[in-house]
Design an enzyme around this catalytic site. Structure first.
Site, PDB file in Angstrom:
ATOM      1  CB  THR A  16      -0.906   0.090   1.046  1.00  0.00           C
ATOM      2  OG1 THR A  16      -1.938  -0.986   1.126  1.00  0.00           O
ATOM      3  CG2 THR A  16      -1.781   1.396   1.367  1.00  0.00           C
ATOM      4  CG  ASP A  60      -1.822  -6.756  -2.399  1.00  0.00           C
ATOM      5  OD1 ASP A  60      -2.849  -5.835  -2.461  1.00  0.00           O
ATOM      6  OD2 ASP A  60      -1.622  -7.652  -1.596  1.00  0.00           O
ATOM      7  CB  THR A  92       0.524  -4.326   6.380  1.00  0.00           C
ATOM      8  OG1 THR A  92      -0.856  -4.036   5.759  1.00  0.00           O
ATOM      9  CG2 THR A  92       1.189  -2.834   6.495  1.00  0.00           C
ATOM     10  CD  GLN A 280      -7.509 -22.308  17.236  1.00  0.00           C
ATOM     11  OE1 GLN A 280      -8.316 -21.523  17.841  1.00  0.00           O
ATOM     12  NE2 GLN A 280      -7.642 -23.586  16.870  1.00  0.00           N
ATOM     13  CB  CYS A 281      -3.874 -17.520  22.473  1.00  0.00           C
ATOM     14  SG  CYS A 281      -5.189 -18.541  23.473  1.00  0.00           S
TER      15      CYS A 281
HETATM   16  N1  ASP Z   1      -2.753  -5.490   0.626  1.00  0.00           N
HETATM   17  C1  ASP Z   1      -1.582  -4.520   0.921  1.00  0.00           C
HETATM   18  C2  ASP Z   1      -0.438  -5.334   0.725  1.00  0.00           C
HETATM   19  O1  ASP Z   1      -0.022  -6.313   1.602  1.00  0.00           O
HETATM   20  C3  ASP Z   1      -1.709  -4.172   2.309  1.00  0.00           C
HETATM   21  C4  ASP Z   1      -0.717  -3.146   2.936  1.00  0.00           C
HETATM   22  O2  ASP Z   1       0.428  -2.898   2.266  1.00  0.00           O
HETATM   23  O3  ASP Z   1      -1.099  -2.475   3.894  1.00  0.00           O
HETATM   24  O4  ASP Z   1       0.461  -5.302  -0.214  1.00  0.00           O
END
Ligand code: ASP
Length: 343
Positions: A16, A60, A92, A280-281
């Site tokens: 992003t 992405d 992310t 899973q926590c």
């Molecule tokens: N969909 C994006 C990615 O992971 C989300 C981001 O960068 O925050 O490339």
């Protein structure tokens, strides 16, 4: 004395931070690094010697794969002696997987490799990308008495620096996208950057950087849920090339005690398939044997993932299976910290 001048290589993979709206499809797509530089002229004024290299195609991070990790690792290897630190711009969504993978790939690391990105594109007014990028560069360059302050693979996001293999993406809408519930931040950025020196790993011996690029991808993550069925579970564990599974169990490593479940797992383990138990926590880890619902897992030879994140457990498993170790050694290595990924 903190020295703030240095040479930094930015490795741009997409995400992003560098995206722009494609008006035809109304979706976000990555754009060139030169556009990022235009949007953040501050990085030129830093006084650092900053260079950049982009991975093509820019992606992405949902499209990141083992080949992408190898490309990033090779860029670092090739440029290791020329730069004081590395900043990896990455989406992310899978950043915690990539940071974990790179932590295992880069053995004897003595320089910072700081992953960052943003929740809003760098061209938008309220972007979090500028601060993330600028501070990540500063951390990648920071030295104390000539040595890097953070010689680790990290994620810097929303004022916090984390050990990469301890992080998980927790939010798709808040600026603090990552958590590291089982390990404290390595630094907090406010007016100053306060480093948590006792939490940072410093190698005791200096050894040449070794880049491991072999992963075995014959692995799966299986998340338990009340009501999962015998036939699906049995089919999955009999897949022909399967080498290991991450078993995401309940609470402190608990699972059903029903006979068919234990029998399927035992058969897989007898066939030298690794069953790596993690919880899973978000916080805490497995404690096999504490409850009746985990005692049998221990007895049949399930491997203890302790407090590893799913991302660290998966990439560690792929990396260690890639080493072709004998089964008992592989199991032993998985249960010990090799890059600070478990307590
Ligand atoms: N969909 C994006 C990615 O992971 C989300 C981001 O960068 O925050 O490339």
């Amino acid at each position: 004395m903190y020295s703030n001048k240095g040479a930094i290589l930015i490795i741009y993979t997409g995400g992003t931070i560098g995206m722009i709206k494609d008006h035809k499809t109304n979706t976000l797509k990555p754009f060139d690094f030169s556009e990022i530089e235009k949007k953040v002229p501050e990085i030129k004024g830093f006084g650092y010697n900053i260079a950049s290299v982009s991975l093509y195609p820019l992606v992405d991070s949902s499209n990141i794969n083992i080949k992408s990790w190898i490309k990033i690792a090779k860029i670092i290897e090739l440029n290791y002696s020329k730069y004081d630190g590395f900043v990896v711009l990455h989406g992310t969504d899978t950043m915690a997987y990539s940071a974990s993978a790179l932590s295992f790939m880069l053995e004897n690391l003595e320089k910072p490799v700081i992953f960052t990105g943003s929740q809003l594109p760098i061209g938008t007014l309220r972007t979090d990308g500028k601060e993330n990028l600028i501070t990540a560069i500063e951390i990648a360059a920071a030295k104390l008495n000539g040595t890097s302050i953070v010689p680790e693979v990290c994620i810097y996001f929303e004022n916090k620096l984390y050990r990469g293999n301890r992080t998980t993406k927790q939010s798709s809408k808040h600026f603090n996208a990552f958590i590291s519930d089982n390990y404290p931040p390595l630094a907090l950025a406010g007016i100053n950057i306060d480093y948590n020196f006792s939490a940072i790993f410093y190698p005791s011996k200096k050894n040449k950087l070794k880049v491991n690029t072999v992963f075995n991808d014959n692995v799966l993550i299986i998340k338990l849920f009340p009501g999962f069925t015998e036939n699906y579970f049995s089919e999955i564990l009999q897949l022909p090339k399967l080498k290991g599974i991450i078993l995401e169990t309940f609470g402190s490593g608990n699972a059903p005690t029903i006979k068919w479940f234990i029998k399927i797992l035992k058969k897989a383990i007898d066939n030298e398939i690794i069953v790596l138990n993690i919880t899973q926590c978000d916080t805490g880890g497995t404690d096999m044997g504490k409850y009746e619902t985990s005692r049998e897992l221990l007895n049949i030879g399930v491997t203890n993932g302790a407090d590893m994140t799913t991302e660290a457990a998966l990439t560690k498993l792929m990396y260690l299976i890639g080493k072709k170790l004998p089964y008992s050694e592989l199991k032993n290595e998985l249960q010990h910290s090799i890059r600070g990924e478990m307590s």
